[in-house]
Structures are given as C-alpha cells and as structure tokens.
Design a protein around this motif. Structure first.
Motif, PDB file in Angstrom:
ATOM      1  N   VAL A   1     -10.261  30.659  28.046  1.00 28.03           N
ATOM      2  CA  VAL A   1     -10.995  29.434  28.380  1.00 28.03           C
ATOM      3  C   VAL A   1     -11.600  28.768  27.143  1.00 28.03           C
ATOM      4  N   GLY A   2     -12.137  29.581  26.245  1.00 23.62           N
ATOM      5  CA  GLY A   2     -12.735  29.035  25.036  1.00 23.62           C
ATOM      6  C   GLY A   2     -11.768  28.277  24.150  1.00 23.62           C
ATOM      7  N   HIS A   3     -10.489  28.504  24.326  1.00 27.55           N
ATOM      8  CA  HIS A   3      -9.481  27.826  23.494  1.00 27.55           C
ATOM      9  C   HIS A   3      -9.006  26.521  24.128  1.00 27.55           C
ATOM     10  N   LEU A   4      -9.562  26.181  25.285  1.00 30.05           N
ATOM     11  CA  LEU A   4      -9.038  25.033  26.017  1.00 30.05           C
ATOM     12  C   LEU A   4      -9.965  23.826  25.976  1.00 30.05           C
ATOM     13  N   SER A   5     -10.937  23.826  25.081  1.00 26.37           N
ATOM     14  CA  SER A   5     -11.798  22.646  24.989  1.00 26.37           C
ATOM     15  C   SER A   5     -10.993  21.522  24.336  1.00 26.37           C
TER      16      SER A   5
ATOM     17  N   LEU B   1      -7.691  23.979  34.527  1.00 29.00           N
ATOM     18  CA  LEU B   1      -9.098  24.032  34.120  1.00 29.00           C
ATOM     19  C   LEU B   1      -9.570  22.589  33.958  1.00 29.00           C
TER      20      LEU B   1
ATOM     21  N   ARG C   1     -10.795  21.551  20.507  1.00 28.83           N
ATOM     22  CA  ARG C   1      -9.895  22.553  19.912  1.00 28.83           C
ATOM     23  C   ARG C   1      -8.442  22.162  20.101  1.00 28.83           C
TER      24      ARG C   1
ATOM     25  N   TYR D   1     -12.855  20.129  33.079  1.00 31.36           N
ATOM     26  CA  TYR D   1     -14.192  20.099  32.482  1.00 31.36           C
ATOM     27  C   TYR D   1     -14.706  18.664  32.540  1.00 31.36           C
TER      28      TYR D   1
ATOM     29  N   ARG E   1     -11.052  25.482  38.398  1.00 31.33           N
ATOM     30  CA  ARG E   1     -10.440  26.536  37.592  1.00 31.33           C
ATOM     31  C   ARG E   1      -9.573  27.396  38.498  1.00 31.33           C
TER      32      ARG E   1
ATOM     33  N   GLU F   1     -19.894  20.578  33.450  1.00 27.94           N
ATOM     34  CA  GLU F   1     -19.563  21.931  33.912  1.00 27.94           C
ATOM     35  C   GLU F   1     -18.053  22.075  34.031  1.00 27.94           C
ATOM     36  N   VAL F   2     -17.618  23.305  34.227  1.00 29.61           N
ATOM     37  CA  VAL F   2     -16.225  23.540  34.597  1.00 29.61           C
ATOM     38  C   VAL F   2     -16.141  23.187  36.073  1.00 29.61           C
TER      39      VAL F   2
END
Lengths: 268, 331
Positions: A55-59, A22, A62, A24, A46, A42-43
C-alpha cells in the motif's frame, strides 16, 4: 493521425486478469458530490487481499516519481479526468493509476480542491503477458471518482478483486499493426534503444499523433504486447497520459498539451 | 551569525494551516502585522538546498535565475481556491527571515534566521474520530519526529465551538503527549485562531477598524478559550519543566480588502474566494484587494520570541477573563 485500434482480434485466445483496487481521497455525498464537513482524506476503497506492505508504494507521488503530487503534475487538458500512469512497483505488482484534483463542493464547484486517486493493482506477470488488455480495460474503466459516504466502510474496505476476461492479442497481429504506422516504428525503436541502457527515457506523443488518450493507450498496448517477455527492462516500462512530467523508467507518454510531436528525449 | 529554526504547523483539517503559510510573505511585505513598523522584518522563500547550506555559494550563472519553488506553487494554489494538503507526506518550506530595523539586541543577535516550516494534513496530527487516515503509516512517524525536534509549533484552530468539534479529543491527546515528552526541543508554541475575518462580515467597511483593535482580539480569544479543557494542559508547557512559552493570537489569510476594508470573502463566488476585479487575470487580479491580516504573527513570534500587539500570554488572557464583563466591547 492514427485510427483507433482495438485489443480484440479474431486470432486471439481467451485470458483473464485479477484487478485489486485502492482508492485514496475523500468520501462524497451521493446527491451533491460535495465532501461532507466531517470527511477527511482516507483510503476510501480497498480490496480485502491487497498486500498491506504494498500500500505504501501506491501513493500518487511515488507512482509519478515525484516528492509531491500537486495540480501542476497534471496537464491542463487532463485536469478534469486526471492523469494516468501505469508502472511496475514493489512486490511484483504493477499499478495503473488515475489521479486528479476535484473541488470539495462537487464536480463543478469552486471550493478548494482535494486529491482523488484510483489505483488498480495487477500482478507483474499479467502486465507483462497482457499489457494491451490491461491498458484497454484501464482506458475504458479506470476513473478517479470519489466513493460515496453512504456506503459502509465494511463494504468499501473489503472489496473482492475483480476478474476481467478478454481475448488476448496475438503478438504477430500486434507487430503487423505497429509496422503499419510511424508511431509504431517509433515505439519499437524507442524500446530497442532503451534496452541497451539503464537510463530513464521518455517518448512523447501529443494530440497530433493520437486523437485521444484511449487511442494512445491502445497503441501503447500494441507496442508492449509485441515486446518479448525476456525484454530486459520490462520492470522499468511505464505509460503515462496527461502527466506534466515523464513517469520514471522507460516511459511512453501521451501529452495532449505538448507542442512537439513524437519528440524523443532523455528524462532527467 | 545565522540561526536555523524548525516550526511545525499543526491543527485540524480545513483549519487554515496552508493558507496561513501561503499568506506569510505577503503579510510581511505589506506590514500587515501587529509589530511596530520600525522592526522592518523581511522574509523570502528559499530552496531546500539554500537552507541546508547556510552560506550558500551562488554561481554567477544562478544569480538572476529563478525556479518556481514549492512555496510559489502553494501561493498559486491558494489564489485559485486552495488544495487540501494530503496525508501522504509532510511538506517542508524554507525561508530566510531578517530584521532590518530596531529591536532589542537579544532579539537581533541570533539573526538572520533560516526557517524550515513543516506543513501537514490535519488528519495526521489531529484526526477526526473514527477515520482510517494515511496510506503511509511512516508519515505519522515522520511528523512525530519533526514535532519532537522542532523549536516552535504553530497550532492553527478555526474559530468554531471547540467543544463541539470532532477533533478536540485528538488535539487534547497531542498536547498531553507534547507536555510529557522529555526529548522535545520546543521553545515556543503559538495557538492561532484562523478565519478571524469571518467575525466581522456584518460590519462592512468598519470591519477592519474593529479587527485592528488588540482589545477585540483579546476578547475574542478569551471567549473562544473559555471552555477549552486542553488549555490547562497547555499551561504545563510553561512550567520550568515544560520549557516553552505559549502565546495566543488571531489571523486571517484572506484578510480585509484594501481600500474598502470589509472582510475579503466574495459572497458572489462559488466556494470561498477573495474579491477580485471581473475580467482581470493573473497576479494583479489575485493581489489587487488582498491584504492578509496577522498571518505573519505566529511565525515571527515563533522565530524571534518577541511579542506583538496581537500575541497574548496566559497572564494577559487570565487578566482579561477576570475583568471581562466590565470592559467588553462585543458580546
């Protein structure tokens, strides 16, 4: 100063891991490396089968355990290549991330900077079984490079996971290497102490312990490879390089800017 | 008495939202705004903890302590060329605003004001066409909630040909939704045209003189808004059902150089950098020539509801448009 260590040994057996990706950040022009004016965050890449709920846990924020990922999170010596973090996140996935800030007008430019991160995702079980290989592959190949605007979205956003084959490190060999050097004993002792607690903890190393990040990651790989799969805090284990703060959990950190060698401290 | 206010900063990417915010305290400190000097406003950044507890109890041990906060980091990044705000969250900054001088009692009574200013990436609220935006979908939900709950919105637009921009459709959609949202608490909306200094780059040391003329600003706004289809939708906010007041202004985070008065963009530096003395580092280098221009205007209007010489209503711009050609000083 330790000598470089390698994950390849003669007593190893062949194994493989699948890595999903992924990215970003912002797309760039292939020739100048600059961000085109119409390009925004943007992404940019992927793997097609990356779980959307993951995906939300991969920023980056975080993964480093902070509310915000900003340039202060990266040590000065790591500003160009970016910081590295490996830690287990939700859904039995382990993320290996390289993240940095690069100028919008190209690598050597002076314009405002944008965030660029590359995250690899491996199954937690693979991370627990082959940590030395995961870290060695990441040390050699995980870069926070932007994707090219010329490449179509259909290609970038539907990538096939990559399969890496390697000679797995023998546990006895790993332990022998660890017990040979002071850093190895420090790491083992650190994990032993952390096992009896729920608290976050960090063991720091700096440029006096390891000449570069690659050597540190190889050493960390040896230490993790020597841990039993029943180690109670496997899911809390994190490895960080060039990060200004300890990563969450039980963290081995390489901090080239850090003044104190081998300092053991409890993370806040 | 203390009044808490939330102000949301929105606008397209690279429009200058974070720069406007980064220049806020310096603009107030230098009095580089269009309000009368006797208003004597003061603004200081706060931590979230102090904002949440309106009358924060300060321990003696903390009296002289200072921890670098998010706002100081934003200012430092701005001095080093800036960092594009990411789309992974919205970011809140906190301030205490006081008015120490003369103002009508109706303005002064609710103060001092505790301001929560929400910054977000332009790609979240006003995305360009055809881009897959955020890693976190809940960021859009969070910003939408903040927009509906805030008392004021500062809409930052770069001075470009609006009709040619890729984000104009998204901007129109955002305004439409704001107008029809029944649950919004919006009381004030300020449209700021940023990068104002760039209009004056050919005027050299005369630049600041022209920029300081409110008639010039009003003319620039009239011209910029001439073909803006979304303007009519904004008017609906001012109807009795809309419940909000709308103002237009201009601003420049880089501003004009002290002493030399020219626009503060050094053409000899890569990227966009302010002028600085060669060989000088640190805060002095960053601030020696820096005089931001009107960056406090939108925030002071959003908080106080008080017009300055550089905030213009629909009525003022409409009047200007009617007699435009006879009084024009630039064209």
């Amino acid at each position: 100063m330790s000598s470089p260590v390698s994950a390849n040994t003669s007593t190893a057996v062949e194994a493989a891991i699948d890595i999903r990706r992924l990215h970003y950040g912002k797309l760039v022009d292939a020739t100048t490396g600059a961000v085109p004016s119409q390009s925004g965050y943007e992404v940019t890449r992927r793997s097609f089968d990356l779980d959307p709920s993951l995906v939300g846990h991969l920023s980056p924020a975080r993964l480093i355990g902070r509310r915000r990922f900003d340039p202060d999170a990266i040590e000065t010596s790591a500003l160009r290549s970016g910081c590295f973090v490996a830690r287990t996140t939700a859904y039995d996935a382990t993320a290996l991330m390289r993240a940095r800030f690069r100028p919008e007008d190209g690598e050597n430019g002076g314009a405002r900077r944008h965030q660029q991160s590359s995250v690899w995702v491996v199954a937690f079980d693979d991370w627990r079984r082959f940590p030395a290989a995961c870290l060695a592959i990441a040390a050699g190949h995980l870069r926070a490079d932007p994707d090219l605007a010329a490449e179509t979205a259909a290609v970038r956003l539907a990538e096939t996971p990559s399969r890496w084959r390697f000679q797995n490190l023998d546990v006895d060999r790993a332990r022998a290497v660890l017990l040979r050097d002071a850093w190895g004993c420090d790491m083992l002792e650190f994990f032993l102490d952390a096992a009896s607690s729920d608290a976050a903890a960090c063991l720091d190393f700096d440029a006096r312990d390891f000449a570069n990040e690659r050597d540190f990651l190889a050493a960390a790989g040896f230490a993790l490879q020597s841990l039993s799969s029943s180690y109670p805090r496997w899911r809390d284990v994190s490895v960080a390089c060039g990060l200004a703060y300890p990563a969450p959990g039980v963290c081995l950190r390489y901090s080239p800017d850090h003044a104190l060698p081998g300092a053991l401290s409890d993370a806040a | 008495m203390t009044e808490k206010l939330t102000i949301c900063l929105v606008g397209p990417k690279a429009g200058g939202k974070s720069s406007l915010l980064a220049a806020l305290t310096e603009c107030v400190a230098q009095g580089s705004f269009g309000y009368a000097p006797r208003l004597r406003p003061a603004i200081q950044p706060l931590g979230e903890k102090d904002f949440r507890a309106a009358e924060a109890e300060m321990r003696p041990a903390d009296f002289l302590a200072h921890e670098e906060g998010d706002y100081e980091r934003l200012q430092r990044d701005f001095a080093q060329g800036g960092v594009a705000t990411d789309t992974l969250d919205t970011y809140e900054y906190y301030f205490r605003l006081t008015v120490n001088g003369e103002a009508p009692p109706a303005i002064l009574t609710p103060g001092p004001w505790l301001l929560e200013i929400v910054d977000s990436a332009g790609e979240v609220a006003v995305p360009p066409n055809g881009v897959e935006i955020a890693i976190l979908d809940d960021v859009k939900t969070k910003l939408a909630r903040q927009l509906l709950a805030c008392e004021a919105i500062v809409l930052v637009l770069p001075l470009v040909r609006l009709e040619d921009s890729l984000w104009i459709g998204a901007l129109t959609r955002l305004i439409d939704r704001l107008v029809i949202a029944p649950e919004k608490k919006l009381r004030r909306l300020v449209v700021v045209f940023s990068h104002y200094e760039r209009l004056f780059v050919r005027l050299g040391p005369s630049a600041f003189t022209y920029a300081c003329d409110p008639a010039v600003a009003r003319h620039v706004l009239s011209r910029a808004l001439r073909r803006a289809q979304w303007l009519e939708r904004l008017r609906a906010l001012e109807t009795p059902n809309g419940g909000a007041r709308v103002r237009f202004t201009v601003a420049s985070a880089y501003g004009f150089t002290k002493r030399f008065q020219n626009p503060n963009i050094d053409p000899h530096q890569p990227g966009e950098r302010r002028f600085r003395r060669a060989g000088l580092e640190g805060a002095r280098a960053a601030g020696e020539f820096w005089r931001p221009f009107l960056t406090a205007e939108p925030f002071l209007y959003a908080a106080l509801g008080m017009d300055s010489a550089f905030t213009f209503s629909f009525a003022q711009l409409d009047a200007r448009a009617a007699g435009n050609d006879e009084t024009s000083i630039i064209d």
